[in-house]
Design a protein around this motif. Structure first.
Motif, PDB file in Angstrom:
ATOM      1  N   VAL A   1       0.744  -1.297   0.155  1.00  0.00           N
ATOM      2  CA  VAL A   1       0.045  -0.113   0.067  1.00  0.00           C
ATOM      3  C   VAL A   1       0.812   1.221   0.069  1.00  0.00           C
ATOM      4  CG1 VAL A   1      -1.836   1.291   1.223  1.00  0.00           C
ATOM      5  CG2 VAL A   1      -1.941  -1.028   1.259  1.00  0.00           C
ATOM      6  N   VAL A   2       0.517   2.211  -1.059  1.00  0.00           N
ATOM      7  CA  VAL A   2       1.209   3.378  -0.786  1.00  0.00           C
ATOM      8  C   VAL A   2       0.307   4.570  -0.497  1.00  0.00           C
ATOM      9  CG1 VAL A   2       2.729   2.907  -2.875  1.00  0.00           C
ATOM     10  CG2 VAL A   2       0.563   3.965  -3.261  1.00  0.00           C
ATOM     11  N   ALA A   3      -0.899   4.368  -0.333  1.00  0.00           N
ATOM     12  CA  ALA A   3      -1.743   5.400   0.312  1.00  0.00           C
ATOM     13  C   ALA A   3      -3.081   4.837   0.840  1.00  0.00           C
ATOM     14  CB  ALA A   3      -1.861   6.564  -0.716  1.00  0.00           C
ATOM     15  N   LYS A   4      -3.695   5.816   1.435  1.00  0.00           N
ATOM     16  CA  LYS A   4      -5.009   5.080   1.784  1.00  0.00           C
ATOM     17  C   LYS A   4      -6.180   6.426   1.803  1.00  0.00           C
ATOM     18  CE  LYS A   4      -4.135   1.275   4.989  1.00  0.00           C
ATOM     19  NZ  LYS A   4      -4.098   0.763   6.482  1.00  0.00           N
ATOM     20  N   ILE A   5      -7.341   6.453   1.321  1.00  0.00           N
ATOM     21  CA  ILE A   5      -8.176   7.242   1.525  1.00  0.00           C
ATOM     22  C   ILE A   5      -9.494   6.520   2.172  1.00  0.00           C
ATOM     23  CG2 ILE A   5      -9.591   8.776   0.014  1.00  0.00           C
ATOM     24  CD1 ILE A   5      -7.709   8.297  -2.267  1.00  0.00           C
ATOM     25  N   GLY A   6      -9.372   6.934   3.654  1.00  0.00           N
ATOM     26  CA  GLY A   6     -10.186   6.105   4.396  1.00  0.00           C
ATOM     27  C   GLY A   6      -9.836   4.621   4.470  1.00  0.00           C
ATOM     28  N   SER A   7     -11.162   3.730   3.901  1.00  0.00           N
ATOM     29  CA  SER A   7     -10.915   2.444   3.795  1.00  0.00           C
ATOM     30  C   SER A   7     -10.157   1.912   2.662  1.00  0.00           C
ATOM     31  CB  SER A   7     -11.887   1.536   4.214  1.00  0.00           C
ATOM     32  OG  SER A   7     -12.987   2.097   3.117  1.00  0.00           O
ATOM     33  N   LYS A   8      -9.980   2.922   1.659  1.00  0.00           N
ATOM     34  CA  LYS A   8      -9.635   2.539   0.133  1.00  0.00           C
ATOM     35  C   LYS A   8      -8.257   2.502   0.329  1.00  0.00           C
ATOM     36  CE  LYS A   8     -12.302   3.988  -3.188  1.00  0.00           C
ATOM     37  NZ  LYS A   8     -12.935   4.792  -4.146  1.00  0.00           N
ATOM     38  N   LYS A   9      -7.651   1.477  -0.377  1.00  0.00           N
ATOM     39  CA  LYS A   9      -6.145   1.232  -0.318  1.00  0.00           C
ATOM     40  C   LYS A   9      -5.880   1.572  -1.841  1.00  0.00           C
ATOM     41  CE  LYS A   9      -5.929  -2.053   3.436  1.00  0.00           C
ATOM     42  NZ  LYS A   9      -5.721  -3.426   3.643  1.00  0.00           N
ATOM     43  N   ILE A  10      -4.489   2.419  -1.974  1.00  0.00           N
ATOM     44  CA  ILE A  10      -3.979   2.400  -3.250  1.00  0.00           C
ATOM     45  C   ILE A  10      -2.693   1.673  -3.252  1.00  0.00           C
ATOM     46  CG2 ILE A  10      -2.938   4.137  -4.759  1.00  0.00           C
ATOM     47  CD1 ILE A  10      -5.655   5.122  -2.416  1.00  0.00           C
ATOM     48  N   THR A  11      -2.420   0.859  -4.117  1.00  0.00           N
ATOM     49  CA  THR A  11      -1.482  -0.018  -3.922  1.00  0.00           C
ATOM     50  C   THR A  11      -0.200   0.403  -5.082  1.00  0.00           C
ATOM     51  OG1 THR A  11      -1.991  -1.658  -5.565  1.00  0.00           O
ATOM     52  CG2 THR A  11      -2.687  -1.968  -3.475  1.00  0.00           C
ATOM     53  N   VAL A  12       0.771  -0.311  -4.911  1.00  0.00           N
ATOM     54  CA  VAL A  12       1.966  -0.186  -5.794  1.00  0.00           C
ATOM     55  C   VAL A  12       1.501  -0.353  -7.348  1.00  0.00           C
ATOM     56  CG1 VAL A  12       4.097  -0.718  -6.535  1.00  0.00           C
ATOM     57  CG2 VAL A  12       3.906  -0.246  -4.229  1.00  0.00           C
ATOM     58  N   SER A  13       0.845  -1.500  -7.241  1.00  0.00           N
ATOM     59  CA  SER A  13       0.122  -1.769  -8.715  1.00  0.00           C
ATOM     60  C   SER A  13      -0.754  -0.947  -9.396  1.00  0.00           C
ATOM     61  CB  SER A  13      -0.283  -3.046  -8.767  1.00  0.00           C
ATOM     62  OG  SER A  13      -1.403  -3.227  -7.920  1.00  0.00           O
TER      63      SER A  13
ATOM     64  N   GLN B   1      -0.556  14.409  -5.452  1.00  0.00           N
ATOM     65  CA  GLN B   1      -1.259  15.270  -6.403  1.00  0.00           C
ATOM     66  C   GLN B   1      -2.494  14.245  -6.811  1.00  0.00           C
ATOM     67  OE1 GLN B   1       1.188  16.587  -9.813  1.00  0.00           O
ATOM     68  NE2 GLN B   1       1.856  18.663  -8.714  1.00  0.00           N
ATOM     69  N   MET B   2      -2.217  13.040  -7.208  1.00  0.00           N
ATOM     70  CA  MET B   2      -3.139  11.898  -7.625  1.00  0.00           C
ATOM     71  C   MET B   2      -4.106  11.698  -6.455  1.00  0.00           C
ATOM     72  SD  MET B   2      -2.381   7.904  -8.681  1.00  0.00           S
ATOM     73  CE  MET B   2      -2.291   7.231  -7.164  1.00  0.00           C
ATOM     74  N   ILE B   3      -3.535  11.629  -5.245  1.00  0.00           N
ATOM     75  CA  ILE B   3      -4.408  11.441  -4.028  1.00  0.00           C
ATOM     76  C   ILE B   3      -5.421  12.641  -3.834  1.00  0.00           C
ATOM     77  CG2 ILE B   3      -4.691  11.133  -1.455  1.00  0.00           C
ATOM     78  CD1 ILE B   3      -3.517   8.559  -3.574  1.00  0.00           C
ATOM     79  N   GLN B   4      -4.633  13.793  -3.730  1.00  0.00           N
ATOM     80  CA  GLN B   4      -5.404  15.090  -3.743  1.00  0.00           C
ATOM     81  C   GLN B   4      -6.623  15.202  -4.698  1.00  0.00           C
ATOM     82  OE1 GLN B   4      -2.286  18.036  -4.202  1.00  0.00           O
ATOM     83  NE2 GLN B   4      -1.987  18.124  -2.011  1.00  0.00           N
ATOM     84  N   SER B   5      -6.330  14.723  -6.162  1.00  0.00           N
ATOM     85  CA  SER B   5      -7.330  15.000  -6.848  1.00  0.00           C
ATOM     86  C   SER B   5      -8.471  13.808  -6.695  1.00  0.00           C
ATOM     87  CB  SER B   5      -6.854  14.460  -8.286  1.00  0.00           C
ATOM     88  OG  SER B   5      -5.779  15.388  -8.679  1.00  0.00           O
ATOM     89  N   MET B   6      -8.246  12.689  -6.099  1.00  0.00           N
ATOM     90  CA  MET B   6      -9.050  11.647  -5.735  1.00  0.00           C
ATOM     91  C   MET B   6     -10.004  12.277  -4.609  1.00  0.00           C
ATOM     92  SD  MET B   6      -6.958   8.142  -5.637  1.00  0.00           S
ATOM     93  CE  MET B   6      -6.554   7.276  -7.478  1.00  0.00           C
ATOM     94  N   VAL B   7      -9.419  12.843  -3.578  1.00  0.00           N
ATOM     95  CA  VAL B   7     -10.061  13.357  -2.619  1.00  0.00           C
ATOM     96  C   VAL B   7     -11.151  14.690  -2.999  1.00  0.00           C
ATOM     97  CG1 VAL B   7      -9.904  14.295  -0.254  1.00  0.00           C
ATOM     98  CG2 VAL B   7      -8.221  12.544  -0.846  1.00  0.00           C
ATOM     99  N   ILE B   8     -10.498  15.343  -3.443  1.00  0.00           N
ATOM    100  CA  ILE B   8     -11.377  16.447  -4.010  1.00  0.00           C
ATOM    101  C   ILE B   8     -12.551  16.100  -5.167  1.00  0.00           C
ATOM    102  CG2 ILE B   8     -11.383  18.571  -5.220  1.00  0.00           C
ATOM    103  CD1 ILE B   8      -9.739  18.824  -2.483  1.00  0.00           C
ATOM    104  N   ALA B   9     -11.951  15.036  -5.895  1.00  0.00           N
ATOM    105  CA  ALA B   9     -13.345  14.571  -6.817  1.00  0.00           C
ATOM    106  C   ALA B   9     -14.222  13.814  -6.002  1.00  0.00           C
ATOM    107  CB  ALA B   9     -12.491  13.606  -7.726  1.00  0.00           C
TER     108      ALA B   9
END
Length: 293
Positions: free
Chosen positions: A27-39, A69-77
């Motif tokens: 895991v490289v980041a989390k947005i709440g319970s959603k995980k963003i992985t290396v893949s 920037q990617m995570i910020q865009s996801m959160v704001i979206a």
């Protein structure tokens, strides 16, 4: 280019947010319970052109900035969706423009640009018929000591400057170290900290009296006093490079890339022109310029 990158980036992020996540990985980041992985992250990077992928892969700081920037865009979206911002008619119109721009670019890249290739014989032929492009001119690497006396100096000051230069020349001829004397006495701030070293230069880069003196010397030789508009110089040539042509192996990759870009540009432009013609496109640029027909 930056604007296009932003548009493509936003399209990718919006599509990506609504898609199923890839198989579990680190895991490289989390947005709440959603995980963003290396893949997941690598898959998004893979959407970009090879040059941008290479840039990201070779720069860890840039990769980290992109991830943020990617995570910020996801959160704001997600915030925008909760507020039904994406359902606004004006927003839908903008979104359609972005999608069309992205779709057009991807189509041209995947369907048209991939048809272009450059063979080894094309590269060799270009090299053989454009030898002038690969010529390396004669160059010298020289050091100098400058005793400044410009056009505004009095005759007395010029005389003293020249006498000082002559004294330094005597010391050099008696065996004292040129670089050490340059570091101590030269009035050229750009080179004195390097022992007077000016690096390599070709003809046409220096003022004429200096250039003529430098190119007349052999490696290791020291000039007499050379007067220019800046004052009095003592020049020592360290190395010479004779005029030559860069070897094929050194430049073939650059030639191939240039030919590929040129051919791709031509192929894409031809396709666009035909598509516009087939679609019976008519444009009236004078209207947006405020001119009457």
């Amino acid at each position: 280019m930056r604007q296009l990158f932003v548009i493509v980036f936003l399209v990718i992020i919006t599509v990506f947010v609504g898609s199923a996540w890839a198989e579990e990985n680190e895991v490289v980041a989390k947005i709440g319970s959603k995980k963003i992985t290396v893949s997941d992250f690598n898959r998004i990077i893979g959407y970009f052109d090879p040059q941008r992928q290479q840039l990201l892969e070779s720069n860890q700081q840039l990769k980290e900035t992109f991830l943020k920037q990617m995570i910020q865009s996801m959160v704001i979206a997600e915030i925008a969706k909760k507020e039904d911002f994406d359902k606004d008619p004006a927003m839908n119109e903008k979104w359609q423009f972005y999608k069309d721009s992205f779709l057009a670019n991807e189509y041209l890249r995947s369907k048209i640009a991939t048809q272009v290739s450059v063979q080894e014989e094309d590269v060799k032929k270009y090299y053989e018929t454009h030898q002038d492009e690969f010529k390396t001119p004669e160059m010298v690497r020289a050091s100098h000591i400058l005793i400044r006396a410009d056009k505004n100096s009095s005759e007395e000051d010029k005389k003293k400057a020249k006498e000082k230069a002559e004294e330094l020349l005597k010391k050099i001829k008696s065996g004292e170290d040129f670089a050490k004397l340059a570091s101590e006495f030269s009035d050229d701030p750009g080179s004195k900290t390097k022992g007077g070293d000016l690096g390599f230069f070709q003809k046409g880069r220096m003022i004429k009296p200096f250039e003529e003196a430098a190119f007349a010397l052999k490696p290791g030789e020291v000039s007499g006093i050379v007067e220019t508009q800046f004052g009095y110089h003592i020049i020592k040539v360290e190395e010479r490079k004779e005029a030559s042509i860069e070897p094929y192996e050194k430049v073939k990759e650059s030639i191939q890339n240039d030919l590929l870009q040129e051919r791709t540009r031509t192929k894409v432009n031809e396709f666009i022109e035909k598509a516009m013609k087939d679609a019976n496109v008519e444009m009236y640029p004078e209207v947006i310029a405020g001119e009457k027909k």
